[in-house]
Design an enzyme around this catalytic site. Structure first.
Site, PDB file in Angstrom:
ATOM      1  N   ASP A 405      51.621  20.115  36.076  1.00 54.25           N
ATOM      2  CA  ASP A 405      50.272  19.559  35.972  1.00 54.25           C
ATOM      3  C   ASP A 405      49.826  19.648  34.509  1.00 54.25           C
ATOM      4  OD1 ASP A 405      47.876  18.490  36.815  1.00 54.25           O
ATOM      5  OD2 ASP A 405      47.092  20.367  37.635  1.00 54.25           O
ATOM      6  N   GLU A 408      49.667  15.932  30.125  1.00 61.68           N
ATOM      7  CA  GLU A 408      49.426  14.717  29.320  1.00 61.68           C
ATOM      8  C   GLU A 408      49.728  14.906  27.821  1.00 61.68           C
ATOM      9  OE1 GLU A 408      47.955  14.463  33.141  1.00 61.68           O
ATOM     10  OE2 GLU A 408      47.260  15.919  31.667  1.00 61.68           O
ATOM     11  N   ASP A 483      43.531  13.494  39.796  1.00 62.31           N
ATOM     12  CA  ASP A 483      42.307  14.058  40.363  1.00 62.31           C
ATOM     13  C   ASP A 483      41.359  12.971  40.868  1.00 62.31           C
ATOM     14  OD1 ASP A 483      43.330  16.507  39.702  1.00 62.31           O
ATOM     15  OD2 ASP A 483      42.154  16.723  37.864  1.00 62.31           O
TER      16      ASP A 483
END
Length: 799
Positions: A405, A408, A483
């Site tokens: 997670d 990015e 999300d």
């Protein structure tokens, strides 16, 4: 009209006339008087690479996206020249290169223009960073539609839209918000029944305008790097998507449990809470194969550590969960806490594994543990180190899978939400800044994770999940759409995103069922489960801020509905596994939008709701509250209602009923749908027979069933079972031929046929040309009977 003899127009530079041409095997070089070199590479008869250099110099040819195992090769390549252009002919297409402007036109062998440059390649020097902003503009044909581009939260048809690719932590994103978590710069154009694709392989921030600014122009550009794109010709959309998937790769088969139902939350802790969740699943007999541990299992959010207050003995807990049929999946983030007492931080610091800023200091940013440094996953040495960090988790503690997670990478409390643009990266020996490496950072992290997990769960298969991705990440990892929010609008978004991801070569994907942010009511949760069980990756996940989101959290009525649909997923696992086999081996998307299924039907070009699950199941989610049904479009063919066996002909829209415990599900006529008995987790029960729901068709239909040991690598040595069924239906007879491949011997000996829609009463049954008594195949009043799994010909006739 602008001519390319004007070398500069509005700050843009253009190629002028060609002064040199040379051919080196399948590489063609066109050089202009002002230093532009166009390199055209014929990879296959319908796959062409276009690459442009300025000042005569190409950058080093390197890409993270391209699969080393892509199958390439062509049969025809003829190049000719006349006064105005060069012509290139392959077995599938014609390419014209204009001598005065370097513009391109691609047509099929009949002369129909498929794609052509408007201004074509042009560029603008970037004075702040150096290099060029590289640009391409194409003519948009009248009536042309556009699809693909990964996880965009907008209408499936991108005509009139402008999007960009810059992987972004987008908490609680909305409809039409852009960019999101993934950068997949690949689109499919469809015009007059003919499809093509373009993959702009450039890892800088890229932009795409699908006739938004100018209604007859499609353009794409990047903030740096090269104009480097691959052109794929169909004319079928399936050929385009398959060629792109072949070029960028598909994953190995996952363990079958990875296709089961998974339960997650931020966060399940302490151990007693995890055990309570597991017990509730088994007590209620709701199938579930995996429970996820979010960041709170860690010691102060330090990666590769455990909070011993909450999880005093993780090895024992994982083992006890496994005894109950639960796999344990843990989260790992990229940020490493700056802490001199933390051995992983010290090891990375000593070995110079962290990213640095432009002038030398370590890049740092705030994430869950506080101030962190970030490993440079574009450095192969760092990837090897990161892979080895999984040894203890996978080999010693028995963790089954890993979830990456925040990769990015997400950075808190800064406007950009990510690393500064001057952050430096190795980029596998091609040093660059974060402008170039940002979109591949998460991809290279999960690549390293995949390599470590694969090494240390061997001889079993790895299962890895990522949030951030670039084209080609599908080779290493499944993904989810980040999300999202517990709203009906997000249910619609999830449906569109899954169809788009599958069209973009990335089938092993799902959404946070029920929504991550905020809290669904029972109706929304049930409707989302109904959709989610028909997505390749099936996981409930929530922030936990607003209450519980387990199947039993919304009252007994909702629990029963959710249980029913999870059970349908488990029954369909052999069908789903076969879908994955065809995706992995033959590059066929696991979910097909209606436009993919029938591009000739213009009614499908703007449909967002209905999709084909695999090859033969039509699904249409309910996406509004209080709905007792909806209007639904049926594509070509004949379709059987999953619940009632009523059949309808395609090519039209009609009203279908769907109360809360039903979803519109239809089976294609002629399909043979394999099913297993309901089990609480993969491997719980011995499969004593393979159930084959068989739907009559007047005509011919083929179906496949792929099976193997459900884990491990014996299937790569031929130990698999592939059954191909050819069904031929006539007014008073039905014939099924079985063709088998592979050496895997299934544990069951019997096939149980359930026939649906037979237009006649069974009077005679022949198996392998020998008549058998009806008593021996144990028929009942529902046209159900059993035969040996090794039959080759089944012939049924009327009385």
């Amino acid at each position: 009209m602008i001519t390319n003899t004007e070398l500069e127009y509005k700050g843009n530079l253009y190629p002028n006339h060609i002064v040199e041409f040379k051919q080196d095997n399948h590489n063609l070089y066109f050089t202009t008087e002002n230093g532009v070199v166009l390199k055209i590479t014929v990879l296959r008869g319908s796959v062409i690479r276009f690459r442009y250099a300025t000042n005569y110099i190409f950058e080093p040819d390197f890409s993270y996206a391209i699969d080393e195992e892509a199958s390439l090769g062509y049969s025809v390549l003829d190049v000719n020249e006349n006064e105005t252009e060069y012509t290139i002919k392959t077995a599938r297409i014609h390419i014209l290169v204009d001598k005065m402007t370097l513009r391109i036109q691609v047509s099929d062998l009949e002369g129909n223009i498929i794609n052509e440059d408007e201004l074509g390649f042009h560029w603008e020097e970037n004075y702040e960073y150096g290099g060029n902003t590289v640009k391409m503009s194409k003519i948009t044909q009248t009536g042309e539609s556009f699809y693909g581009m990964g996880d965009k939260s907008t209408h499936s048809n991108l005509k009139g839209k402008r999007v960009e690719n810059w992987v972004t932590d987008s908490y609680a994103y909305g409809k039409d918000q852009d960019p999101l978590y993934k950068a997949i710069p690949f689109f499919i154009g469809l015009n007059k029944g003919k499809a093509y694709g373009i993959f702009f392989d450039n890892s800088f921030k890229t932009h795409f305008d699908f006739a938004h600014e100018r209604r007859n122009i499609t353009s794409f550009w990047a903030d740096g790097g090269e104009m480097n794109y691959y052109f794929f010709y169909g004319p079928d959309m399936s050929t385009v998507v398959g060629a792109y998937s072949n070029l960028t790769g598909t994953p190995e088969l996952p363990p079958l449990w990875a296709l089961g139902f998974h339960q997650s939350k931020w966060s399940y802790y302490p151990e007693s809470n995890v055990k309570e969740i597991a017990k509730q699943f088994r007590d209620l007999q709701i199938p579930c194969d995996a429970i996820y541990l979010d960041i709170d299992y860690m010691d102060g959010f330090r990666c590769f550590t455990w909070d011993k207050n909450h999880f005093p003995d993780p090895k024992r807990m994982i083992s006890e969960l496994e005894a109950e049929g639960f796999k344990t999946v843990i989260m790992i983030d990229p940020g490493i806490k700056i802490d001199r007492d933390y051995w992983i931080y010290n090891e990375a610091l000593e070995n110079d594994y962290f990213c640095k800023r432009g002038d030398g200091p370590l890049m740092h940013g705030k994430v869950w543990p506080g101030e962190c440094n970030f490993p440079d996953f574009t450095n192969p040495e760092v990837r090897e180190w990161w892979a080895e960090l999984y040894k203890e988790f996978m080999s010693d503690l028995g963790v089954h899978a890993v979830w990456n997670d925040m990769n990015e990478p997400a950075v808190m409390e800064v406007p950009s939400k990510t690393a500064p643009l001057d952050t430096r990266h190795d980029y596998d020996g091609h040093p660059c800044t974060h402008r170039k490496a940002h979109n591949v950072y998460g991809m290279q992290m999960v690549r390293a994770t995949y390599e470590g997990v694969k090494k240390y769960v061997y001889p079993k298969r790895p299962f890895v999940i990522t949030r951030a991705a670039y084209a080609g990440t599908q080779r290493y990892s499944s993904t989810w759409t980040g999300d999202n929010v517990a709203t009906w609008e997000h249910l619609w978004i999830a449906n569109v995103q899954m169809q788009r991801m599958c069209m973009s070569g990335y089938s092993f994907a799902g959404s946070d069922i029920g929504g991550f942010a905020e809290q669904p009511n029972g109706e929304l949760f049930a409707r989302w489960v109904q959709l989610g069980v028909f997505h390749p990756f099936c996981r409930v996940h929530s922030s936990g801020d607003h209450g519980d989101q387990e199947p039993w959290s919304f009252g007994s009525d909702i629990t029963e509905i959710v249980k029913k649909f999870i059970e349908i997923r488990y029954q369909l696992l052999p069908y789903l596994y076969t879908m994955f086999y065809k995706y992995s081996k033959d590059h066929i998307p696991m979910i097909k939008p209606l436009v993919y299924y029938d591009q000739e039907d213009t009614q499908t070009h703007f449909r967002t709701d209905e999709f084909i699950f695999g090859d033969q199941i039509l699904v249409c989610p309910i996406q509004e509250p209080n709905a007792q049904g909806r209007r639904m479009y049926f594509p070509k063919g004949r379709w059987y209602d999953f619940w009632t066996n009523d059949s309808v002909n395609g090519g039209k829209e009609r009203w279908v009923t769907a109360e809360l415990d039903k979803l519109p599900i239809y089976i294609k006529a002629g399909a043979v749908i394999p099913k297993y008995p309901i089990q609480q987790y993969i491997g719980q029960v011995e499969i004593k027979e393979l159930i084959l729901d068989t739907y009559f068709k007047l005509g011919v239909e083929t179906s496949e069933v792929y099976e193997d040991a459900q884990d491990g690598y014996d299937y790569k040595k031929g130990r698999y079972s592939l059954r191909n069924f050819k069904l031929t239906g006539k007014e008073k007879s039905l014939t099924i031929q079985q063709f088998k491949d592979g050496s895997f011997i299934t544990e069951y000996e019997t096939l149980k046929f359930n026939f649906h829609g037979l237009p006649f009463k069974i009077g005679k049954v022949e198996v392998d040309n020998e008549e058998v008594t009806l008593k021996s195949v144990r028929p009942n009043g529902n046209n159900t009977f059993h035969i040996d799994k090794n039959f080759t010909l089944l012939h049924i006739t009327s009385k």
